[in-house]
Design a protein around this motif. Structure first.
Motif, short mmCIF file in Angstrom:
data_model
loop_
_atom_site.label_atom_id
_atom_site.label_comp_id
_atom_site.label_asym_id
_atom_site.label_seq_id
_atom_site.Cartn_x
_atom_site.Cartn_y
_atom_site.Cartn_z
N GLY A 137 -2.51 8.80 -3.28
CA GLY A 137 -3.21 10.27 -3.13
C GLY A 137 -2.26 11.38 -3.22
O GLY A 137 -2.81 12.22 -3.95
N GLN A 138 -1.12 11.20 -2.93
CA GLN A 138 -0.13 12.56 -3.14
C GLN A 138 0.07 12.65 -4.77
O GLN A 138 0.37 13.66 -5.11
N GLU A 185 -3.88 15.27 -3.47
CA GLU A 185 -4.46 15.31 -2.14
C GLU A 185 -3.30 15.41 -0.98
O GLU A 185 -2.29 15.44 -1.24
N ARG A 186 -4.02 15.62 0.22
CA ARG A 186 -3.17 15.70 1.30
C ARG A 186 -2.21 14.65 1.74
O ARG A 186 -2.55 13.41 1.18
N GLU A 187 -1.15 14.46 2.45
CA GLU A 187 -0.21 13.72 3.03
C GLU A 187 -0.99 12.39 3.44
O GLU A 187 -1.94 12.64 4.32
N VAL A 188 -0.58 11.27 3.17
CA VAL A 188 -1.00 10.08 3.81
C VAL A 188 -0.58 10.09 5.30
O VAL A 188 0.46 10.23 5.40
N GLU A 189 -1.74 9.63 6.16
CA GLU A 189 -1.24 9.85 7.52
C GLU A 189 -0.55 8.58 8.06
O GLU A 189 0.42 8.25 8.78
N GLN A 197 0.69 4.47 6.22
CA GLN A 197 0.82 3.62 5.01
C GLN A 197 1.98 2.65 5.35
O GLN A 197 2.85 2.95 5.62
N ARG A 243 -3.76 1.35 5.12
CA ARG A 243 -3.25 2.79 4.64
C ARG A 243 -4.64 3.62 5.58
O ARG A 243 -5.54 3.25 5.59
N ASP A 275 -6.21 7.69 5.73
CA ASP A 275 -6.40 8.93 4.92
C ASP A 275 -7.43 9.88 5.69
O ASP A 275 -8.68 9.43 5.54
#
Length: 71
Positions: free
Chosen positions: A11-12, A16-20, A22, A35, A37
């Motif tokens: 996603g980065q 997109e916003r940072e992955v919470e 992973q 993962r 998100d």
């Protein structure tokens, strides 16, 4: 079972916003990718049977939020 923490999410790459969360967990003949998100959790499991030259994949998407999401 070995575990590693991945540094960059797909996603980065698309802004997109940072992955919470992973992570990947490795075992003999199997790997599981997990993962998070926001309210969407993705789990991909890959199992390999070398004797039969076969691979099986299972992808599970979970919406942990209260809003309805369309995939």
């Amino acid at each position: 079972m070995l575990a590693c923490r991945c540094h960059r999410g797909i996603g980065q790459a698309f802004g997109e916003r940072e992955v919470e969360v992973q992570r990947a967990a490795f075992a003999a003949g199997r790997v599981t990718f997990h993962r998070v998100d926001g309210d969407i959790e993705t789990r991909t499991e890959v199992a390999v049977v070398t004797e039969d030259a076969a691979e099986v994949r299972r992808v599970t998407l979970s919406n942990t939020g209260s809003a309805i999401r369309e995939v």
